[in-house]
Design a protein around this motif. Structure first.
Motif, short mmCIF file in Angstrom:
data_model
loop_
_atom_site.label_atom_id
_atom_site.label_comp_id
_atom_site.label_asym_id
_atom_site.label_seq_id
_atom_site.Cartn_x
_atom_site.Cartn_y
_atom_site.Cartn_z
N ARG A 1 51.17 14.34 -66.75
CA ARG A 1 52.00 13.73 -67.80
C ARG A 1 52.44 14.77 -68.83
O ARG A 1 53.58 14.74 -69.31
CB ARG A 1 51.24 12.58 -68.47
N GLU B 1 50.52 8.87 -61.72
CA GLU B 1 50.21 7.50 -61.30
C GLU B 1 49.26 7.50 -60.10
O GLU B 1 48.34 6.69 -60.01
CB GLU B 1 51.52 6.77 -60.95
N HIS B 2 49.50 8.41 -59.18
CA HIS B 2 48.65 8.52 -57.99
C HIS B 2 47.20 8.87 -58.38
O HIS B 2 46.25 8.27 -57.87
CB HIS B 2 49.21 9.57 -57.03
N GLU C 1 45.75 8.31 -61.26
CA GLU C 1 45.16 7.15 -61.93
C GLU C 1 44.71 6.10 -60.91
O GLU C 1 43.67 5.46 -61.08
CB GLU C 1 46.16 6.54 -62.92
N HIS C 2 45.50 5.94 -59.87
CA HIS C 2 45.14 5.00 -58.81
C HIS C 2 43.85 5.45 -58.11
O HIS C 2 42.96 4.63 -57.84
CB HIS C 2 46.29 4.90 -57.80
#
Length: 70
Positions: free
Chosen positions: A15, A33-34, A36-37
Motif C-alpha cells: 500500500r 489485498e492478496h 490480507e487474504h
C-alpha cells in the motif's frame, strides 16, 4: 501467528509503494489485498485449531467424568 504478522507487513508495504508509484498503483493494491487474504486464512486456521483442540479436551473430560453404569 508469525505468518499473519508477515502477511500484514507485506500488505502495508504494498500500500505504501502504491502511494508512490501511480503507474503500478492497481497492481500493488491487488498484491496488498492478496496478502490480507492470506493473513485472514492463517487467522482462521489458527483459531480453528485452537477451538478444535479445546473441543477435544472437553470431550475427553466429559468421557472421564461420566458415571459408569455397573
Amino acid at each position: 501467528m508469525e505468518n499473519v504478522r508477515r502477511y500484514r507487513a507485506l500488505a502495508s508495504l504494498c500500500r505504501q509503494q502504491a502511494a508512490y508509484r501511480p503507474l503500478q498503483n492497481w497492481e500493488l493494491l491487488g498484491q496488498a489485498e492478496h496478502f490480507e487474504h492470506l493473513a485472514e486464512i492463517e487467522l482462521k486456521a489458527h483459531f480453528a485449531a485452537c477451538n478444535g483442540h479445546r473441543d477435544e479436551d472437553a470431550a475427553a473430560r466429559a468421557t472421564r467424568e461420566a458415571p459408569v453404569a455397573a
